[in-house]
Scaffold this motif. Sequence first.
Motif, PDB file in Angstrom:
ATOM      1  N   LYS A  26      25.165  11.736   8.288  1.00 20.90           N
ATOM      2  CA  LYS A  26      26.253  12.041   7.370  1.00 20.90           C
ATOM      3  C   LYS A  26      27.181  10.844   7.297  1.00 20.90           C
ATOM      4  O   LYS A  26      27.475  10.214   8.304  1.00 20.90           O
ATOM      5  CB  LYS A  26      27.031  13.264   7.871  1.00 20.90           C
ATOM      6  CG  LYS A  26      26.334  14.557   7.528  1.00 20.90           C
ATOM      7  CD  LYS A  26      27.153  15.732   7.978  1.00 20.90           C
ATOM      8  CE  LYS A  26      26.310  17.004   7.916  1.00 20.90           C
ATOM      9  NZ  LYS A  26      26.931  18.079   8.700  1.00 20.90           N
ATOM     10  N   ASN A  68      17.521   6.756  10.816  1.00 17.43           N
ATOM     11  CA  ASN A  68      17.575   8.196  10.600  1.00 17.43           C
ATOM     12  C   ASN A  68      18.610   8.538   9.544  1.00 17.43           C
ATOM     13  O   ASN A  68      19.530   7.763   9.303  1.00 17.43           O
ATOM     14  CB  ASN A  68      17.939   8.908  11.899  1.00 17.43           C
ATOM     15  CG  ASN A  68      16.790   8.895  12.882  1.00 17.43           C
ATOM     16  OD1 ASN A  68      15.623   8.840  12.484  1.00 17.43           O
ATOM     17  ND2 ASN A  68      17.115   8.915  14.156  1.00 17.43           N
ATOM     18  N   SER A  69      18.446   9.709   8.965  1.00 17.16           N
ATOM     19  CA  SER A  69      19.473  10.129   8.010  1.00 17.16           C
ATOM     20  C   SER A  69      20.710  10.519   8.798  1.00 17.16           C
ATOM     21  O   SER A  69      20.635  10.922   9.947  1.00 17.16           O
ATOM     22  CB  SER A  69      18.982  11.300   7.174  1.00 17.16           C
ATOM     23  OG  SER A  69      18.993  12.472   7.943  1.00 17.16           O
ATOM     24  N   PRO A 103      17.840  17.048   8.219  1.00 13.18           N
ATOM     25  CA  PRO A 103      18.945  17.222   9.151  1.00 13.18           C
ATOM     26  C   PRO A 103      20.242  17.648   8.478  1.00 13.18           C
ATOM     27  O   PRO A 103      21.201  18.010   9.143  1.00 13.18           O
ATOM     28  CB  PRO A 103      19.095  15.833   9.769  1.00 13.18           C
ATOM     29  CG  PRO A 103      18.563  14.895   8.735  1.00 13.18           C
ATOM     30  CD  PRO A 103      17.664  15.674   7.829  1.00 13.18           C
ATOM     31  N   ASP A 142      11.785  -0.193   1.706  1.00 13.03           N
ATOM     32  CA  ASP A 142      12.184   1.213   1.764  1.00 13.03           C
ATOM     33  C   ASP A 142      11.185   2.116   1.023  1.00 13.03           C
ATOM     34  O   ASP A 142      11.305   3.324   1.035  1.00 13.03           O
ATOM     35  CB  ASP A 142      13.597   1.386   1.201  1.00 13.03           C
ATOM     36  CG  ASP A 142      14.247   2.664   1.696  1.00 13.03           C
ATOM     37  OD1 ASP A 142      13.817   3.173   2.751  1.00 13.03           O
ATOM     38  OD2 ASP A 142      15.167   3.153   1.029  1.00 13.03           O
ATOM     39  N   GLU A 184       9.562  11.048   3.098  1.00 12.10           N
ATOM     40  CA  GLU A 184      10.370  11.434   4.259  1.00 12.10           C
ATOM     41  C   GLU A 184      10.595  12.947   4.266  1.00 12.10           C
ATOM     42  O   GLU A 184      11.406  13.445   5.002  1.00 12.10           O
ATOM     43  CB  GLU A 184      11.728  10.726   4.243  1.00 12.10           C
ATOM     44  CG  GLU A 184      11.673   9.228   4.199  1.00 12.10           C
ATOM     45  CD  GLU A 184      11.256   8.613   5.529  1.00 12.10           C
ATOM     46  OE1 GLU A 184      11.035   7.401   5.566  1.00 12.10           O
ATOM     47  OE2 GLU A 184      11.146   9.350   6.522  1.00 12.10           O
ATOM     48  N   PHE A 229      11.842  16.212   6.871  1.00  6.04           N
ATOM     49  CA  PHE A 229      12.945  15.818   7.738  1.00  6.04           C
ATOM     50  C   PHE A 229      14.226  16.262   7.080  1.00  6.04           C
ATOM     51  O   PHE A 229      14.604  15.743   6.041  1.00  6.04           O
ATOM     52  CB  PHE A 229      12.907  14.288   7.901  1.00  6.04           C
ATOM     53  CG  PHE A 229      13.859  13.786   8.954  1.00  6.04           C
ATOM     54  CD1 PHE A 229      14.763  12.778   8.638  1.00  6.04           C
ATOM     55  CD2 PHE A 229      13.854  14.317  10.229  1.00  6.04           C
ATOM     56  CE1 PHE A 229      15.632  12.303   9.602  1.00  6.04           C
ATOM     57  CE2 PHE A 229      14.734  13.856  11.192  1.00  6.04           C
ATOM     58  CZ  PHE A 229      15.626  12.850  10.884  1.00  6.04           C
ATOM     59  N   ALA A 234      17.333   9.149   5.349  1.00 10.82           N
ATOM     60  CA  ALA A 234      16.563   8.272   6.227  1.00 10.82           C
ATOM     61  C   ALA A 234      15.997   7.142   5.381  1.00 10.82           C
ATOM     62  O   ALA A 234      15.571   7.358   4.248  1.00 10.82           O
ATOM     63  CB  ALA A 234      15.427   9.058   6.883  1.00 10.82           C
TER      64      ALA A 234
END
Lengths: 108, 121
Positions: free
Chosen positions: A59, A56-57, B116, B100, B111, B114, A73
């Motif tokens: 920080k 996951n991405s 965050p 990747d 991606e 997404f 990510a």
Amino acid sequence: MTKADIVEQIYEQVGFSKKESAELVEKVFDAIKTTLAEGEKVKISGFGNFVVRGKNSRKGRNPQTGQEILLEARKVLTFKPSLVLKNLLNDEEIPTGGSRLDGIGRLE
Amino acid sequence: MSGEPSGKGMTKSGLIETVAEATPHISKRDTEIVVNTIFESMAQALKTGERIEIRGFGSFQVKIREAREGRNPKTGAPVHISAKRTPFFKVGKELKEMVDGHGSGEVHTSESGFNPGDGSA
């Protein structure tokens, strides 16, 4: 050991020409790479499993400047050695003392 | 045929199948011997403590995990875990990028969607 040494092993042990041996070794690693690039795992019994995992991405921080950055990510490749390989490496006792690697993560 | 990705990954026999299809002038039996010889010679190299470097793929290296005191998770009893050798794999640059999704023109997964990192620049 490099790819050239593996080619040499094929040439000596299996009896293909150097050219054929090189071609075969190349094809084997290409097939593994293509499969992994598709996100599929590759399981080599007696050796280990190569598995693509999603991260996951999160920080993070630039350790040099302390600046906060967003790590995107991404997909990474992990290798899980088979029990057979792990046992093969440990069928002789590890001599105490002498030069040895200091635990894990200290290399390079 | 069975060399196709099935969603379940590729096993050694699937790998042999794929390579055999790509090399029609070489019998499947011989392909099998070659694949086995590759991994056997790599395992033997690691056994002698040798480092393996496969260009474009990655490198393997044996590291030693120091002996430590552990615990039996069931009983809580302390147990001695002796030092052991463990093989480590470090992915090579080319394969890392392929996996990747931005190397060698291989499969591209987006991606997007997404997000965050909300709120922070």
